[in-house]
Design a protein around this motif. Sequence first.
Motif, PDB file in Angstrom:
ATOM      1  N   ARG A  96       4.373  -0.655 -39.576  1.00 14.03           N
ATOM      2  CA  ARG A  96       5.689  -0.630 -40.223  1.00 14.03           C
ATOM      3  C   ARG A  96       5.960  -1.951 -40.953  1.00 14.03           C
ATOM      4  NH1 ARG A  96      10.198   2.942 -40.762  1.00 14.03           N
ATOM      5  NH2 ARG A  96       8.659   4.346 -39.910  1.00 14.03           N
ATOM      6  N   THR A 131       9.389  -6.348 -52.133  1.00 12.92           N
ATOM      7  CA  THR A 131       9.169  -6.029 -50.730  1.00 12.92           C
ATOM      8  C   THR A 131      10.487  -5.479 -50.198  1.00 12.92           C
ATOM      9  OG1 THR A 131       9.867  -8.181 -49.899  1.00 12.92           O
ATOM     10  CG2 THR A 131       7.523  -7.921 -50.472  1.00 12.92           C
ATOM     11  N   TYR A 132      10.463  -4.898 -49.021  1.00 10.75           N
ATOM     12  CA  TYR A 132      11.693  -4.339 -48.445  1.00 10.75           C
ATOM     13  C   TYR A 132      12.756  -5.422 -48.301  1.00 10.75           C
ATOM     14  CZ  TYR A 132      14.763  -1.731 -45.345  1.00 10.75           C
ATOM     15  OH  TYR A 132      15.856  -1.099 -44.797  1.00 10.75           O
ATOM     16  N   GLU A 133      12.353  -6.578 -47.798  1.00  9.52           N
ATOM     17  CA  GLU A 133      13.307  -7.667 -47.584  1.00  9.52           C
ATOM     18  C   GLU A 133      13.871  -8.177 -48.915  1.00  9.52           C
ATOM     19  OE1 GLU A 133      13.734 -11.403 -44.527  1.00  9.52           O
ATOM     20  OE2 GLU A 133      11.738 -10.677 -45.011  1.00  9.52           O
ATOM     21  N   VAL A 188      11.684  -5.171 -35.625  1.00  4.63           N
ATOM     22  CA  VAL A 188      11.634  -5.655 -37.006  1.00  4.63           C
ATOM     23  C   VAL A 188      12.928  -6.425 -37.245  1.00  4.63           C
ATOM     24  CG1 VAL A 188      11.464  -5.007 -39.434  1.00  4.63           C
ATOM     25  CG2 VAL A 188      10.254  -3.678 -37.699  1.00  4.63           C
ATOM     26  N   LEU A 211      12.025   3.624 -51.295  1.00  2.29           N
ATOM     27  CA  LEU A 211      10.570   3.558 -51.178  1.00  2.29           C
ATOM     28  C   LEU A 211       9.979   4.399 -52.298  1.00  2.29           C
ATOM     29  CD1 LEU A 211       7.970   2.801 -49.655  1.00  2.29           C
ATOM     30  CD2 LEU A 211       8.318   4.826 -48.252  1.00  2.29           C
ATOM     31  N   LEU A 234      15.386   4.787 -41.725  1.00  2.51           N
ATOM     32  CA  LEU A 234      14.867   3.950 -40.641  1.00  2.51           C
ATOM     33  C   LEU A 234      14.679   4.785 -39.389  1.00  2.51           C
ATOM     34  CD1 LEU A 234      17.136   0.819 -41.131  1.00  2.51           C
ATOM     35  CD2 LEU A 234      14.827   1.184 -41.990  1.00  2.51           C
ATOM     36  N   TYR A 283       6.678  -2.631 -45.005  1.00  7.51           N
ATOM     37  CA  TYR A 283       7.790  -3.405 -45.551  1.00  7.51           C
ATOM     38  C   TYR A 283       7.320  -4.563 -46.436  1.00  7.51           C
ATOM     39  CZ  TYR A 283      10.873  -0.885 -42.369  1.00  7.51           C
ATOM     40  OH  TYR A 283      11.587   0.088 -41.707  1.00  7.51           O
ATOM     41  N   ARG A 284       6.098  -5.011 -46.262  1.00  9.10           N
ATOM     42  CA  ARG A 284       5.565  -6.122 -47.068  1.00  9.10           C
ATOM     43  C   ARG A 284       4.952  -5.665 -48.391  1.00  9.10           C
ATOM     44  NH1 ARG A 284       2.742  -9.522 -42.189  1.00  9.10           N
ATOM     45  NH2 ARG A 284       4.680 -10.412 -41.387  1.00  9.10           N
ATOM     46  N   THR A 321      15.478  -4.859 -40.061  1.00 10.10           N
ATOM     47  CA  THR A 321      15.925  -3.469 -39.930  1.00 10.10           C
ATOM     48  C   THR A 321      16.420  -3.149 -38.530  1.00 10.10           C
ATOM     49  OG1 THR A 321      13.750  -2.616 -39.278  1.00 10.10           O
ATOM     50  CG2 THR A 321      14.254  -2.672 -41.649  1.00 10.10           C
ATOM     51  N   TRP A 361       8.943  -1.310 -53.237  1.00  4.98           N
ATOM     52  CA  TRP A 361      10.336  -1.027 -52.900  1.00  4.98           C
ATOM     53  C   TRP A 361      11.206  -1.285 -54.122  1.00  4.98           C
ATOM     54  CZ3 TRP A 361      11.537   1.143 -48.296  1.00  4.98           C
ATOM     55  CH2 TRP A 361      10.541   1.113 -47.313  1.00  4.98           C
TER      56      TRP A 361
END
Length: 98
Positions: A43, A63-65, A27, A4, A11, A47-48, A30, A52
Amino acid sequence: MPLLKKKPFTLLEPPKDLEPNELVYQVRFTKEMFRDYEVYLNRINLYRQRFWTCKVSGKGNLTYEEALVSEKHAAEKVPEIPKELMTPALRTIQFSKN
């Protein structure tokens, strides 16, 4: 684990006193669980965001994904690098600037 803003991110632990039939929000990628819908939405919105970074490749603005997918692909490609090239490649990566 994606970074991040280029810093490690931990997490949340699941609630300790969780009942088997209790309604929670989870989520998908995660597996974090939340009792409060607003906290869950905050949260998900985190993540969006596109700040990241892939820990393996250093690729940013994800994005996190997307960072998770990037890490998976990068980890799969590492065994493909010939051992003779590993040292020069790591040296180049170490001294490169993002």
